[in-house]
Design a protein around this motif. Structure first.
Motif, PDB file in Angstrom:
ATOM      1  N   SER A  50      85.841  85.551 200.919  1.00  0.00           N
ATOM      2  CA  SER A  50      86.423  85.073 199.667  1.00  0.00           C
ATOM      3  C   SER A  50      85.993  83.643 199.370  1.00  0.00           C
ATOM      4  N   MET A  51      85.992  82.784 200.399  1.00  0.00           N
ATOM      5  CA  MET A  51      85.584  81.394 200.195  1.00  0.00           C
ATOM      6  C   MET A  51      84.111  81.301 199.846  1.00  0.00           C
ATOM      7  N   ALA A  52      83.290  82.123 200.498  1.00  0.00           N
ATOM      8  CA  ALA A  52      81.857  82.104 200.199  1.00  0.00           C
ATOM      9  C   ALA A  52      81.602  82.528 198.761  1.00  0.00           C
ATOM     10  N   GLN A  53      82.322  83.556 198.299  1.00  0.00           N
ATOM     11  CA  GLN A  53      82.167  84.012 196.923  1.00  0.00           C
ATOM     12  C   GLN A  53      82.614  82.941 195.937  1.00  0.00           C
ATOM     13  N   SER A  54      83.721  82.255 196.259  1.00  0.00           N
ATOM     14  CA  SER A  54      84.235  81.211 195.370  1.00  0.00           C
ATOM     15  C   SER A  54      83.257  80.052 195.265  1.00  0.00           C
ATOM     16  N   VAL A  55      82.655  79.670 196.393  1.00  0.00           N
ATOM     17  CA  VAL A  55      81.699  78.563 196.385  1.00  0.00           C
ATOM     18  C   VAL A  55      80.458  78.930 195.577  1.00  0.00           C
ATOM     19  N   ARG A  56      80.015  80.181 195.685  1.00  0.00           N
ATOM     20  CA  ARG A  56      78.830  80.602 194.923  1.00  0.00           C
ATOM     21  C   ARG A  56      79.098  80.593 193.425  1.00  0.00           C
ATOM     22  N   ASP A  57      80.319  80.967 193.026  1.00  0.00           N
ATOM     23  CA  ASP A  57      80.640  81.064 191.601  1.00  0.00           C
ATOM     24  C   ASP A  57      81.154  79.758 191.014  1.00  0.00           C
ATOM     25  N   MET A  58      81.428  78.762 191.839  1.00  0.00           N
ATOM     26  CA  MET A  58      82.023  77.518 191.355  1.00  0.00           C
ATOM     27  C   MET A  58      80.976  76.645 190.664  1.00  0.00           C
ATOM     28  N   PRO A  59      81.278  76.189 189.435  1.00  0.00           N
ATOM     29  CA  PRO A  59      80.368  75.239 188.780  1.00  0.00           C
ATOM     30  C   PRO A  59      80.251  73.957 189.601  1.00  0.00           C
ATOM     31  N   THR A  60      79.097  73.342 189.568  1.00  0.00           N
ATOM     32  CA  THR A  60      78.837  72.176 190.411  1.00  0.00           C
ATOM     33  C   THR A  60      79.810  71.040 190.141  1.00  0.00           C
ATOM     34  N   ARG A  61      80.131  70.783 188.867  1.00  0.00           N
ATOM     35  CA  ARG A  61      80.977  69.650 188.531  1.00  0.00           C
ATOM     36  C   ARG A  61      82.407  69.822 189.033  1.00  0.00           C
ATOM     37  N   GLU A  62      82.860  71.061 189.225  1.00  0.00           N
ATOM     38  CA  GLU A  62      84.234  71.284 189.650  1.00  0.00           C
ATOM     39  C   GLU A  62      84.481  70.849 191.091  1.00  0.00           C
ATOM     40  N   VAL A  63      83.411  70.602 191.831  1.00  0.00           N
ATOM     41  CA  VAL A  63      83.579  70.155 193.210  1.00  0.00           C
ATOM     42  C   VAL A  63      84.272  68.797 193.258  1.00  0.00           C
ATOM     43  N   ILE A  64      84.014  67.941 192.266  1.00  0.00           N
ATOM     44  CA  ILE A  64      84.586  66.594 192.270  1.00  0.00           C
ATOM     45  C   ILE A  64      85.510  66.336 191.089  1.00  0.00           C
ATOM     46  N   SER A  65      85.573  67.243 190.110  1.00  0.00           N
ATOM     47  CA  SER A  65      86.351  66.966 188.901  1.00  0.00           C
ATOM     48  C   SER A  65      87.850  66.973 189.152  1.00  0.00           C
ATOM     49  N   GLU A  66      88.315  67.628 190.225  1.00  0.00           N
ATOM     50  CA  GLU A  66      89.741  67.740 190.470  1.00  0.00           C
ATOM     51  C   GLU A  66      90.199  66.910 191.667  1.00  0.00           C
ATOM     52  N   MET A  67      89.397  65.959 192.096  1.00  0.00           N
ATOM     53  CA  MET A  67      89.733  65.204 193.297  1.00  0.00           C
ATOM     54  C   MET A  67      90.953  64.311 193.100  1.00  0.00           C
ATOM     55  N   THR A  68      91.177  63.805 191.884  1.00  0.00           N
ATOM     56  CA  THR A  68      92.280  62.864 191.675  1.00  0.00           C
ATOM     57  C   THR A  68      93.506  63.522 191.053  1.00  0.00           C
ATOM     58  N   THR A  69      93.315  64.330 190.031  1.00  0.00           N
ATOM     59  CA  THR A  69      94.464  64.892 189.324  1.00  0.00           C
ATOM     60  C   THR A  69      94.976  66.181 189.940  1.00  0.00           C
ATOM     61  N   GLY A  70      94.138  66.906 190.651  1.00  0.00           N
ATOM     62  CA  GLY A  70      94.551  68.189 191.200  1.00  0.00           C
ATOM     63  C   GLY A  70      94.157  69.335 190.290  1.00  0.00           C
ATOM     64  N   ASN A  71      94.172  70.529 190.833  1.00  0.00           N
ATOM     65  CA  ASN A  71      93.788  71.711 190.076  1.00  0.00           C
ATOM     66  C   ASN A  71      94.809  71.991 188.973  1.00  0.00           C
ATOM     67  N   PRO A  72      94.361  72.113 187.717  1.00  0.00           N
ATOM     68  CA  PRO A  72      95.309  72.329 186.606  1.00  0.00           C
ATOM     69  C   PRO A  72      96.138  73.599 186.765  1.00  0.00           C
ATOM     70  N   ASP A  73      95.518  74.678 187.244  1.00  0.00           N
ATOM     71  CA  ASP A  73      96.264  75.927 187.425  1.00  0.00           C
ATOM     72  C   ASP A  73      97.358  75.765 188.480  1.00  0.00           C
ATOM     73  N   LEU A  74      97.035  75.045 189.559  1.00  0.00           N
ATOM     74  CA  LEU A  74      98.031  74.807 190.600  1.00  0.00           C
ATOM     75  C   LEU A  74      99.158  73.930 190.072  1.00  0.00           C
ATOM     76  N   LEU A  75      98.815  72.895 189.311  1.00  0.00           N
ATOM     77  CA  LEU A  75      99.836  72.024 188.727  1.00  0.00           C
ATOM     78  C   LEU A  75     100.768  72.812 187.807  1.00  0.00           C
ATOM     79  N   ARG A  76     100.196  73.703 187.040  1.00  0.00           N
ATOM     80  CA  ARG A  76     101.006  74.499 186.112  1.00  0.00           C
ATOM     81  C   ARG A  76     101.955  75.414 186.880  1.00  0.00           C
TER      82      ARG A  76
END
Length: 203
Positions: free
Chosen positions: A128-154
Motif C-alpha cells: 500500500s505504501m509503495a503504491q501511494s508513493v508511486r501515485d503521489m505528486p512530487t510537490r505533495e512530499v513537502i507541501s504538507e510539512m507545516t500545516t498537516g494533511n487537509p483531509d486528516l485535519l478535516r
C-alpha cells in the motif's frame, strides 16, 4: 433559571456546606413543598436534577438521601513559591532499561497498549505504501510539512464536532507524536523556571 433549578441549587448548597451530611435524609417532597412554598412537581424535578448531579439518591419507600460519596468541587491547591534556581530534570536509567527490554521478542509488555509486531500486516502495508508513493505528486512530499494533511485535519475537526466541540481546522496542529505535542505545548505556556505539576508515577 427555573424554580426547580433554583431549589435544587439551594439543596446542593446545604450539602456542599455540610448542613446535609452523607447518609442523611433530605426533606420529603411533601415537607419541602409546604416549607419552601413550592409545588410537589417542582420538588420532584429538583430532586431528579440532584440525582443526576450525583448528590442524592432515592431509596424505595424511604425517600431521598444524601449520597455517601456526593460529588463536591475539589479545593484548589495552594500555590507554592517558585524556587530561586531551576532544577535539572533527568530521566531515570530504570526507564531506559525497561524500554530497552521491549526489544526482546520474549518480553510481553503488559505496561503498554502496543500490540505485538507479529500481528501487523507488514506485506500489505508495504504494498500500500509503495503504491501511494508511486501515485503521489512530487510537490505533495513537502507541501504538507507545516500545516498537516487537509483531509486528516478535516476528519479530526469532524470528530470534535460530534463530541460537541467546534474547532476550526486552522487551529489544529498535526505533530509526529505525543512527545512533540507535549514539547510544543510546554513551549507555548511555560517559561524557564516555571513549575510544572505532573502526576506520579508518570511516563
Amino acid at each position: 433559571m427555573k424554580r426547580y433549578e433554583k431549589f435544587a441549587d439551594e439543596i446542593a448548597e446545604l450539602i456542599r456546606t455540610g448542613v446535609l451530611v452523607p447518609g442523611e435524609k433530605v426533606p420529603s417532597v411533601r415537607h419541602a413543598s409546604r416549607t419552601y412554598g413550592v409545588s410537589p412537581s417542582t420538588v420532584f424535578l429538583a430532586y431528579y436534577l440532584l440525582e443526576d448531579r450525583g448528590l442524592i439518591q432515592a431509596r424505595a419507600r424511604s425517600g431521598y438521601f444524601v449520597r455517601e460519596h456526593a460529588k463536591r468541587p475539589l479545593h484548589e491547591p495552594d500555590i507554592s513559591l517558585r524556587p530561586a534556581e531551576t532544577t535539572e530534570v533527568g530521566v531515570s536509567e530504570l526507564v531506559f532499561s525497561v524500554l530497552g527490554s521491549l526489544r526482546n521478542p520474549d518480553t510481553v509488555p503488559f505496561g503498554s497498549a502496543f500490540p505485538s509486531a507479529d500481528l501487523f500486516p507488514l506485506q500489505r502495508l508495504a504494498r500500500s505504501m509503495a503504491q501511494s508513493v508511486r501515485d503521489m505528486p512530487t510537490r505533495e512530499v513537502i507541501s504538507e510539512m507545516t500545516t498537516g494533511n487537509p483531509d486528516l485535519l478535516r476528519q479530526i475537526a469532524l470528530r470534535y464536532m460530534v463530541g460537541g466541540v467546534k474547532l476550526p481546522m486552522e487551529e489544529l496542529v498535526i505533530t509526529t507524536g505525543a512527545m512533540e505535542a507535549l514539547n510544543l505545548c510546554l513551549q507555548v505556556v511555560t517559561e524557564p523556571g516555571d513549575l510544572v505539576a505532573i502526576e506520579a508515577p508518570a511516563f
